[in-house]
Design a protein around this motif. Structure first.
Motif, PDB file in Angstrom:
ATOM      1  N   PHE A   1       0.832  -1.211   0.000  1.00  0.00           N
ATOM      2  CA  PHE A   1       0.000   0.000   0.000  1.00  0.00           C
ATOM      3  C   PHE A   1       0.865   1.260   0.000  1.00  0.00           C
ATOM      4  O   PHE A   1       0.614   2.190  -0.768  1.00  0.00           O
ATOM      5  CB  PHE A   1      -0.912  -0.019   1.229  1.00  0.00           C
ATOM      6  CG  PHE A   1      -1.721   1.238   1.431  1.00  0.00           C
ATOM      7  CD1 PHE A   1      -2.886   1.455   0.717  1.00  0.00           C
ATOM      8  CD2 PHE A   1      -1.312   2.197   2.351  1.00  0.00           C
ATOM      9  CE1 PHE A   1      -3.637   2.622   0.907  1.00  0.00           C
ATOM     10  CE2 PHE A   1      -2.047   3.351   2.550  1.00  0.00           C
ATOM     11  CZ  PHE A   1      -3.207   3.564   1.827  1.00  0.00           C
ATOM     12  N   THR A   2       1.899   1.284   0.848  1.00  0.00           N
ATOM     13  CA  THR A   2       2.757   2.476   0.907  1.00  0.00           C
ATOM     14  C   THR A   2       3.493   2.693  -0.409  1.00  0.00           C
ATOM     15  O   THR A   2       3.725   3.838  -0.809  1.00  0.00           O
ATOM     16  CB  THR A   2       3.777   2.384   2.068  1.00  0.00           C
ATOM     17  OG1 THR A   2       4.628   1.252   1.886  1.00  0.00           O
ATOM     18  CG2 THR A   2       3.060   2.288   3.408  1.00  0.00           C
TER      19      THR A   2
ATOM     20  N   GLY B   1      -3.870   7.975  -4.678  1.00  0.00           N
ATOM     21  CA  GLY B   1      -4.040   8.370  -3.284  1.00  0.00           C
ATOM     22  C   GLY B   1      -4.425   7.166  -2.444  1.00  0.00           C
ATOM     23  O   GLY B   1      -4.593   6.057  -2.960  1.00  0.00           O
ATOM     24  N   PRO B   2      -4.590   7.355  -1.141  1.00  0.00           N
ATOM     25  CA  PRO B   2      -4.936   6.240  -0.249  1.00  0.00           C
ATOM     26  C   PRO B   2      -6.220   5.507  -0.630  1.00  0.00           C
ATOM     27  O   PRO B   2      -6.265   4.270  -0.575  1.00  0.00           O
ATOM     28  CB  PRO B   2      -5.074   6.928   1.114  1.00  0.00           C
ATOM     29  CG  PRO B   2      -4.193   8.124   1.024  1.00  0.00           C
ATOM     30  CD  PRO B   2      -4.333   8.603  -0.388  1.00  0.00           C
ATOM     31  N   LYS B   3      -7.256   6.233  -1.023  1.00  0.00           N
ATOM     32  CA  LYS B   3      -8.518   5.575  -1.389  1.00  0.00           C
ATOM     33  C   LYS B   3      -8.333   4.709  -2.634  1.00  0.00           C
ATOM     34  O   LYS B   3      -8.864   3.599  -2.721  1.00  0.00           O
ATOM     35  CB  LYS B   3      -9.622   6.625  -1.623  1.00  0.00           C
ATOM     36  CG  LYS B   3     -10.061   7.348  -0.352  1.00  0.00           C
ATOM     37  CD  LYS B   3     -10.822   6.425   0.574  1.00  0.00           C
ATOM     38  CE  LYS B   3     -11.239   7.125   1.862  1.00  0.00           C
ATOM     39  NZ  LYS B   3     -12.322   8.096   1.680  1.00  0.00           N
ATOM     40  N   SER B   4      -7.566   5.201  -3.600  1.00  0.00           N
ATOM     41  CA  SER B   4      -7.285   4.405  -4.803  1.00  0.00           C
ATOM     42  C   SER B   4      -6.447   3.184  -4.456  1.00  0.00           C
ATOM     43  O   SER B   4      -6.655   2.092  -4.988  1.00  0.00           O
ATOM     44  CB  SER B   4      -6.554   5.249  -5.851  1.00  0.00           C
ATOM     45  OG  SER B   4      -7.353   6.311  -6.300  1.00  0.00           O
ATOM     46  N   GLY B   5      -5.480   3.374  -3.558  1.00  0.00           N
ATOM     47  CA  GLY B   5      -4.634   2.257  -3.143  1.00  0.00           C
ATOM     48  C   GLY B   5      -5.438   1.145  -2.487  1.00  0.00           C
ATOM     49  O   GLY B   5      -5.235  -0.038  -2.783  1.00  0.00           O
ATOM     50  N   ILE B   6      -6.373   1.523  -1.623  1.00  0.00           N
ATOM     51  CA  ILE B   6      -7.236   0.538  -0.964  1.00  0.00           C
ATOM     52  C   ILE B   6      -8.129  -0.152  -1.984  1.00  0.00           C
ATOM     53  O   ILE B   6      -8.363  -1.363  -1.915  1.00  0.00           O
ATOM     54  CB  ILE B   6      -8.085   1.221   0.131  1.00  0.00           C
ATOM     55  CG1 ILE B   6      -7.227   1.473   1.372  1.00  0.00           C
ATOM     56  CG2 ILE B   6      -9.297   0.393   0.501  1.00  0.00           C
ATOM     57  CD1 ILE B   6      -6.852   0.236   2.157  1.00  0.00           C
ATOM     58  N   ALA B   7      -8.639   0.611  -2.962  1.00  0.00           N
ATOM     59  CA  ALA B   7      -9.503   0.030  -4.001  1.00  0.00           C
ATOM     60  C   ALA B   7      -8.746  -1.020  -4.806  1.00  0.00           C
ATOM     61  O   ALA B   7      -9.292  -2.072  -5.153  1.00  0.00           O
ATOM     62  CB  ALA B   7     -10.036   1.128  -4.920  1.00  0.00           C
TER      63      ALA B   7
ATOM     64  N   LEU C   1      -6.130  -2.830  -3.735  1.00  0.00           N
ATOM     65  CA  LEU C   1      -5.901  -3.992  -2.875  1.00  0.00           C
ATOM     66  C   LEU C   1      -7.169  -4.814  -2.688  1.00  0.00           C
ATOM     67  O   LEU C   1      -7.108  -6.030  -2.501  1.00  0.00           O
ATOM     68  CB  LEU C   1      -5.373  -3.537  -1.506  1.00  0.00           C
ATOM     69  CG  LEU C   1      -3.954  -2.965  -1.479  1.00  0.00           C
ATOM     70  CD1 LEU C   1      -3.574  -2.579  -0.058  1.00  0.00           C
ATOM     71  CD2 LEU C   1      -2.952  -3.976  -2.020  1.00  0.00           C
ATOM     72  N   SER C   2      -8.340  -4.174  -2.750  1.00  0.00           N
ATOM     73  CA  SER C   2      -9.594  -4.912  -2.592  1.00  0.00           C
ATOM     74  C   SER C   2      -9.959  -5.680  -3.858  1.00  0.00           C
ATOM     75  O   SER C   2     -10.744  -6.625  -3.817  1.00  0.00           O
ATOM     76  CB  SER C   2     -10.741  -3.958  -2.226  1.00  0.00           C
ATOM     77  OG  SER C   2     -11.086  -3.128  -3.328  1.00  0.00           O
ATOM     78  N   GLY C   3      -9.371  -5.286  -5.009  1.00  0.00           N
ATOM     79  CA  GLY C   3      -9.727  -5.907  -6.277  1.00  0.00           C
ATOM     80  C   GLY C   3      -8.816  -7.018  -6.728  1.00  0.00           C
ATOM     81  O   GLY C   3      -9.139  -7.743  -7.667  1.00  0.00           O
ATOM     82  N   ALA C   4      -7.660  -7.165  -6.081  1.00  0.00           N
ATOM     83  CA  ALA C   4      -6.724  -8.208  -6.521  1.00  0.00           C
ATOM     84  C   ALA C   4      -5.853  -8.657  -5.363  1.00  0.00           C
ATOM     85  O   ALA C   4      -5.529  -7.871  -4.477  1.00  0.00           O
ATOM     86  CB  ALA C   4      -5.841  -7.688  -7.649  1.00  0.00           C
ATOM     87  N   GLU C   5      -5.469  -9.914  -5.384  1.00  0.00           N
ATOM     88  CA  GLU C   5      -4.528 -10.411  -4.393  1.00  0.00           C
ATOM     89  C   GLU C   5      -3.174  -9.753  -4.658  1.00  0.00           C
ATOM     90  O   GLU C   5      -2.799  -9.513  -5.804  1.00  0.00           O
ATOM     91  CB  GLU C   5      -4.395 -11.927  -4.506  1.00  0.00           C
ATOM     92  CG  GLU C   5      -5.689 -12.663  -4.197  1.00  0.00           C
ATOM     93  CD  GLU C   5      -5.585 -14.150  -4.521  1.00  0.00           C
ATOM     94  OE1 GLU C   5      -4.458 -14.627  -4.770  1.00  0.00           O
ATOM     95  OE2 GLU C   5      -6.631 -14.818  -4.536  1.00  0.00           O
ATOM     96  N   PRO C   6      -2.418  -9.454  -3.579  1.00  0.00           N
ATOM     97  CA  PRO C   6      -1.130  -8.768  -3.760  1.00  0.00           C
ATOM     98  C   PRO C   6      -0.194  -9.454  -4.742  1.00  0.00           C
ATOM     99  O   PRO C   6       0.465  -8.788  -5.545  1.00  0.00           O
ATOM    100  CB  PRO C   6      -0.539  -8.772  -2.341  1.00  0.00           C
ATOM    101  CG  PRO C   6      -1.743  -8.755  -1.454  1.00  0.00           C
ATOM    102  CD  PRO C   6      -2.761  -9.616  -2.161  1.00  0.00           C
TER     103      PRO C   6
ATOM    104  N   PHE D   1      -8.765  -1.502 -12.699  1.00  0.00           N
ATOM    105  CA  PHE D   1      -9.124  -0.996 -11.376  1.00  0.00           C
ATOM    106  C   PHE D   1      -9.734   0.397 -11.490  1.00  0.00           C
ATOM    107  O   PHE D   1      -9.328   1.187 -12.349  1.00  0.00           O
ATOM    108  CB  PHE D   1      -7.888  -0.935 -10.471  1.00  0.00           C
ATOM    109  CG  PHE D   1      -7.303  -2.278 -10.167  1.00  0.00           C
ATOM    110  CD1 PHE D   1      -7.909  -3.129  -9.258  1.00  0.00           C
ATOM    111  CD2 PHE D   1      -6.159  -2.705 -10.802  1.00  0.00           C
ATOM    112  CE1 PHE D   1      -7.380  -4.370  -8.974  1.00  0.00           C
ATOM    113  CE2 PHE D   1      -5.614  -3.940 -10.539  1.00  0.00           C
ATOM    114  CZ  PHE D   1      -6.233  -4.782  -9.627  1.00  0.00           C
ATOM    115  N   PRO D   2     -10.702   0.721 -10.606  1.00  0.00           N
ATOM    116  CA  PRO D   2     -11.324   2.045 -10.640  1.00  0.00           C
ATOM    117  C   PRO D   2     -10.290   3.154 -10.464  1.00  0.00           C
ATOM    118  O   PRO D   2      -9.433   3.090  -9.584  1.00  0.00           O
ATOM    119  CB  PRO D   2     -12.286   2.014  -9.430  1.00  0.00           C
ATOM    120  CG  PRO D   2     -12.529   0.564  -9.163  1.00  0.00           C
ATOM    121  CD  PRO D   2     -11.266  -0.139  -9.541  1.00  0.00           C
TER     122      PRO D   2
END
Length: 199
Positions: A71-72, A81-87, A89-94, A112-113
């Motif tokens: 994420f960092t 930004g942070p919201k995009s980063g979280i989106a 991570l929620s859409g794909a396994e690392p 990804f959005p």
């Protein structure tokens, strides 16, 4: 900087979990909050990233240090930004995301959005070669988007809605269904129903 929060999981929303630490509730944004449902009312540790703006102080939470590190790295890329980063991570396994970066798979990244071609190219430029040691990706094939089984997942989600399950319940089971690579829609529905019974 708040590196982690350890407390009782008080409740879960669509976007956050709340950890009770000595009577103080920490609201933490997560990629898939409902994956922590089995820890509800139990003590747990959440790795966190503290994001500070002029008008807000926000905590973002992760199950592992690897997820937090990814994420960092993501939010260090211009345009994310942070919201995009979280989106993301929620859409794909690392491991699949890392594989996409290493393989320069722009099509996967732009699925990804909020990630267009320019941002996808920037992700590859900034992160390629810097994440491969984070997780073992082997010969990972990332497919054409966040989920290889997109059609089956879509059909399973629609079927669960038709059966009367609400958005929160469906969102909670989706991480489990995403793991079922090669599964049919019927198999996913059976898995979801089993999940609902147990939880």
């Amino acid at each position: 900087m708040i590196a982690y929060v350890k407390g009782k999981l008080a409740f879960i929303t669509d976007d956050t979990v709340v950890l009770d630490v000595g009577g103080l509730g920490y609201e933490i944004f997560c990629a898939n909050p409902y994956k922590f449902q089995n820890k509800l009312h139990q003590e747990m540790l959440m790795h966190t990233y503290q994001h500070v703006r002029e008008d807000a102080i926000t905590l973002f939470g992760f199950e592992t240090e690897d997820e937090k590190y990814l994420f960092t790295k993501l939010i260090s890329v211009s345009g994310i930004g942070p919201k995009s980063g979280i989106a993301i991570l929620s859409g794909a396994e690392p491991n699949k995301f890392i594989a996409a970066v290493e393989q320069e798979n722009e099509k996967f990244l732009t699925s990804f959005p909020g990630v267009g071609k320019k941002t996808a190219r920037q992700i590859i430029l900034d992160l390629k070669g810097k994440l491969s040691g984070l997780l073992i990706i082997g010969e990972e094939n990332v497919g054409e988007g966040p989920d290889k089984n997109y059609d089956a997942l879509n059909e399973a989600e629609e079927a669960l809605q038709a059966l009367g399950y609400g958005p929160k319940e469906i969102k909670a089971v989706m991480p489990e269904l995403r793991k079922m690579e090669g599964a049919t829609t019927d198999e996913m529905i059976r898995k979801a129903l089993s999940f609902f019974i147990k939880n």
